[in-house]
Write a protein that holds these residues in place. Structure first.
Motif, mmCIF file in Angstrom:
data_model
loop_
_atom_site.group_PDB
_atom_site.id
_atom_site.type_symbol
_atom_site.label_atom_id
_atom_site.label_comp_id
_atom_site.label_asym_id
_atom_site.label_seq_id
_atom_site.Cartn_x
_atom_site.Cartn_y
_atom_site.Cartn_z
ATOM 1 N N ALA A 59 0.850 -1.191 0.000
ATOM 2 C CA ALA A 59 0.000 0.000 0.000
ATOM 3 C C ALA A 59 0.888 1.245 0.000
ATOM 4 C CB ALA A 59 -0.899 0.000 1.232
ATOM 5 N N PRO A 60 0.443 2.325 -0.632
ATOM 6 C CA PRO A 60 1.235 3.569 -0.608
ATOM 7 C C PRO A 60 1.507 4.025 0.818
ATOM 8 C CG PRO A 60 -0.535 3.718 -2.228
ATOM 9 C CD PRO A 60 -0.786 2.460 -1.441
ATOM 10 N N PHE A 61 2.644 4.679 0.995
ATOM 11 C CA PHE A 61 3.036 5.151 2.317
ATOM 12 C C PHE A 61 1.998 6.138 2.849
ATOM 13 C CE2 PHE A 61 5.067 8.238 5.095
ATOM 14 C CZ PHE A 61 5.748 7.425 5.978
ATOM 15 N N ALA A 123 14.047 10.813 -1.497
ATOM 16 C CA ALA A 123 13.541 11.001 -2.861
ATOM 17 C C ALA A 123 14.646 10.787 -3.888
ATOM 18 C CB ALA A 123 12.937 12.398 -3.007
ATOM 19 N N ASP A 124 15.863 11.213 -3.569
ATOM 20 C CA ASP A 124 16.987 10.995 -4.479
ATOM 21 C C ASP A 124 17.258 9.511 -4.662
ATOM 22 O OD1 ASP A 124 17.401 13.669 -4.978
ATOM 23 O OD2 ASP A 124 18.919 13.911 -3.395
ATOM 24 N N ARG A 125 17.197 8.750 -3.581
ATOM 25 C CA ARG A 125 17.398 7.298 -3.694
ATOM 26 C C ARG A 125 16.301 6.665 -4.526
ATOM 27 N NH1 ARG A 125 18.585 8.084 1.844
ATOM 28 N NH2 ARG A 125 16.569 7.209 2.486
ATOM 29 N N HIS A 126 15.080 7.125 -4.335
ATOM 30 C CA HIS A 126 13.979 6.596 -5.136
ATOM 31 C C HIS A 126 14.163 6.932 -6.612
ATOM 32 C CE1 HIS A 126 11.080 6.478 -1.432
ATOM 33 N NE2 HIS A 126 11.976 5.518 -1.426
ATOM 34 N N ALA A 198 6.758 6.800 -4.910
ATOM 35 C CA ALA A 198 7.714 7.777 -4.390
ATOM 36 C C ALA A 198 7.071 9.144 -4.236
ATOM 37 C CB ALA A 198 8.921 7.864 -5.320
ATOM 38 N N ARG A 199 6.244 9.525 -5.196
ATOM 39 C CA ARG A 199 5.573 10.828 -5.128
ATOM 40 C C ARG A 199 4.606 10.870 -3.939
ATOM 41 N NH1 ARG A 199 4.671 11.146 -10.182
ATOM 42 N NH2 ARG A 199 2.680 10.075 -10.163
ATOM 43 N N GLU A 201 4.821 9.037 -1.161
ATOM 44 C CA GLU A 201 5.576 9.019 0.101
ATOM 45 C C GLU A 201 6.151 10.395 0.418
ATOM 46 O OE1 GLU A 201 9.154 6.593 2.382
ATOM 47 O OE2 GLU A 201 8.526 6.002 0.361
ATOM 48 N N ALA A 202 6.694 11.073 -0.592
ATOM 49 C CA ALA A 202 7.262 12.399 -0.349
ATOM 50 C C ALA A 202 6.190 13.362 0.155
ATOM 51 C CB ALA A 202 7.904 12.933 -1.622
ATOM 52 N N ALA A 203 5.015 13.334 -0.463
ATOM 53 C CA ALA A 203 3.935 14.223 -0.035
ATOM 54 C C ALA A 203 3.481 13.905 1.383
ATOM 55 C CB ALA A 203 2.760 14.117 -1.008
ATOM 56 N N GLN A 204 3.400 12.619 1.711
ATOM 57 C CA GLN A 204 2.967 12.228 3.056
ATOM 58 C C GLN A 204 4.003 12.609 4.112
ATOM 59 O OE1 GLN A 204 0.019 10.435 4.282
ATOM 60 N NE2 GLN A 204 -0.686 11.372 2.377
#
Length: 228
Positions: A59-61, A123-126, A198-199, A201-204
């Motif tokens: 599931a998304p983060f 985010a860079d790793r993703h 990734a998008r 997770e970053a927003a969350q």
């Protein structure tokens, strides 16, 4: 005109899944694509890209559990001080780093910057892992084309041998097929899904910045009250 239909057994004999399997074509496409990934990316990014496969169906983060934990830590800090959070068990590494910084006396702005830096590093790793799969999607059709050229060269070099011509033609055609399938049904869908995850997770994770920075505010307010 009488048209005699082929028996079912004869029709089945004319079509077999085995005709779509060619070890040489598979080796050219898969081996060439993997070699391209290794040459284009750092090995740690390639390893990270394959490790990311286990996250595809998760599931998304969601930040809600961490926000609830932050609220619980806030209540503890208000009652016993931020220093009491030093004994807290926090699984999330970004949140743990922010709590430790607050315990060590970091300002709210420093805590917020730390969390933002952690989010950007993640985010860079993703992005590095995603770029590996995007590169695979670009390389696979090219490897299929190389396999096609090799098969055609082999075919033209053995025009007098019908058996060799057939095998070479199979390599030429199947290499193109494998390259197209690998790019459009494997690599690019994986890259697209990883981008979405990734998008999200970053927003969350950005929702955590303000509550974690507020913990440092509590400690500084507590110190002012004690000094007064």
């Amino acid at each position: 005109m009488n048209i005699t239909a082929l028996p079912a057994s004869a029709a089945a004999a004319t079509f077999s899944p085995d005709i779509f399997l060619d070890p040489l074509a598979i080796g050219i496409v898969l081996g060439g694509t993997l070699a391209s990934l290794v040459l284009r990316n750092q090995l740690r990014d390639v390893a990270r890209a394959f490790a990311a496969l286990r996250t595809l169906w998760r599931a998304p983060f969601a930040a809600a559990p961490l926000l609830h934990q932050t609220a619980a830590l806030d209540r503890i800090a208000r009652r016993h001080g931020v220093l009491s959070l030093d004994r807290s068990v926090i699984a999330d590494p970004d949140m743990a780093a922010a709590i430790h910084a607050a315990v060590d006396g970091a300002t709210p702005d420093q805590v917020a910057t730390l969390v933002s830096d952690c989010i950007e590093a993640r985010a860079d790793r993703h992005r590095a892992a995603i770029e590996v799969w995007v590169g695979a999607g670009e390389a696979a059709p090219a490897m299929g084309l190389i396999g096609t050229i090799l098969g055609l060269v082999q075919m033209f070099a053995a025009m007098t041998d019908p058996d060799t011509i057939g095998a070479a033609m199979a390599v030429a055609l199947l290499a193109t097929l494998y390259g197209a399938l690998l790019a459009n049904l494997v690599a690019m869908p994986i890259a697209a899904r990883l981008k979405r995850l990734a998008r999200t997770e970053a927003a969350q994770r950005h929702r955590l910045i303000a509550p974690l920075a507020a913990l440092a505010t509590l400690e500084r307010a507590r110190k002012r009250d004690f000094a007064a």
